[in-house]
Design an enzyme around this catalytic site. Sequence first.
Site: not given
Length: 696
Positions: A304, A425
């Site tokens: 991320e 995710e």
Amino acid sequence: MSRRSERDTSVARRARRQAAWRAPWRGRAAGLLAVVLVAGVVGAASVASAASVSSLVSAVAAPSAGGAGLAGAQNAVPTADPGRAVQSGAAAQTTDAGPGATPHTGAAAPGPIGTPTAAPAQTSAGGSTGAPTAGSDRSGAGAASVAGWLHTDGATIEREDGSPFVIKAIAWFGMETSNCAPHGLWSISLDAGLAQIASMGFNTIRLPFSNECLAAAHSTSIDANANPGLVDLSPLQLMDVVVQSAKGYGLSVILDRHRPDSGAQSELWYTDRFSEATWIADWTMLAERYASEPAVIGFDLHNEPHGTACWGCGDEAVDWRAAATRAGDAVLAVNPRLLIVVEGVEQQGDGSRTWWGGGLADVAAAPVALSVADRVVYSPHDYPASIFSQAWFAAADYPANLPGVWDANWGYLVTENIAPVLVGEFGTKLQTASDRAWLGALVDYLAVNALSFSYWSFNPNSGDTGGIVQDDWVTPQAEKLAALAPVLGEGAPVVPRAPVAPGAGDGDGAGPGGGAGPESGSGTPAPGAPRPSGEPTPLPSVAPDAPGTIGGSAGPGPIGGASGSPTPSGSPATPNVPPPAVPPAVPPPAVPPSTGSLGDLSASWALQSEWQAGYVAEVSVTNSGGSSGWSVSWPDPNATVVVNSWGMDCAVKAKTVTCTGTDWARYVAPGETVTAGVQLDSTSAPRAPVLTLVAG
């Protein structure tokens, strides 16, 4: 070739990818093979709806004679993940804990890891035991084979023989936290968890880790009865066992560098403690370690990227595309057969913002070009409105607008046959109509485009998404499995292997010799306190940090071989979110732990993380005398609500927080220390509060 012609010629490729799903249905009303793992045994039944799954998961299957027992399976476990719990508010900041890391060479255990014909069961510190033991039931374990080395062809991931392969992964987090071990091993065996995952239809584990844990000597919170061979392993040795054990259940592994340290997420791939040099050195060490292990199929380079991270902007300090290229080339120089998984960024070149790691629109003009062709897999993250209220959730045509959002941000990579996409995710508690609509639309999108994916998470203690199993780490989440059925396909019952006791091996394993561990039958609880993962928020931010310098204790030197290039601070950026306003994170100042004592008992209080709306603190209680229960309290005039706690029951009353030990931390044995934690809503965390300790 034009993108239109590429898209026209990709129809056959998409059909081949869809064939790889091997799923006999596309609608959620079709039958689902639900699997139940109770007391270490998996049972299976075919059901037609989520309601049927719910009735099934309430049933109890009888254990086999030699099946692996789930020691402590009914123990209470943390049900929230404080870091991710603040995703819809502010990014958690944590104080540093532990020494800075240096580049590793893999010396913690002999390497590289080889390719045994069958993965061993859990290994003792003294060696591995691959053969079944008398009285154990290992049917199903080891029967499945992993996909082996993979490569890409256009938007398709393929096996070595050219057949398409769809990655169906699930994250099992914990090795990126202060425990440095997959969470839940305080309740279930590693084999039980892996068997459960395989039985649900997943074919891959996404294994998060931190650089700090790679350098650590020990992990914590592993129950010695459920996992007798794991307690004394270093985190790196434990990773070896996870890889080999997963392979035995037909599960491949993607290693995910989730954090530099074990406290919190970083927006960039380096911090002041963990330099780019350390990041790349650790990846090349792992590439060498698993160079002969085809169960390890890919490296997710950094989890991320967000905040100041950009895509192809040309500033070496923040250009994530350039950094991914440097790291990917370094890894492939060691093992050219790995997939290089590259996530997106939060802020895209056109100024639009999306989830942390979710923006890949700029790949069209600036792809990652590595020295070895056909290795890059792009990996966006996507979440529902319960995590953060992105603008598209308020659109009049929601959820019909979602495919257009995904097409623009990353889906075009597949529909235009540019590169494969692994949705790295996605997850939800499924508690709102909006979240159900989002998940239904995303599953349909995955199925139609035959996309690879990694669900977040196996763990039930992810605070804002929950897991695929309930808080007992055993019972499947029926509604989630029903929603995922169109992409998971049919599962199959898998019987977990019995854990191997320390010293039972032949002495040839990779771990240290001796097999020293807890005494047999000691019945000791999990050492240390299970602590929820600090999984951070994929929430937008605006203001970049001021420039700083790279290096620090983890490794000096500028990135990219340049000297003196300015780089951002190692601390995550303070978010400044456009309306609706989201309060910014507040980094906690260095706060020395508070202490207190009462007779043979002593306690310490340490601030773990803080944001504008709350904080997480840990309490450690040490007993130098007889076994005793305990409670501890401290003043906090700003605390309002206990959000979650683990190892103790807590309450706020009269501007005081009072916590009483429970579950594994209820009693403190002589000479032992227990650590528990609490997450509180509070406008400001206390600084060095005075502790009041009571024996009970």
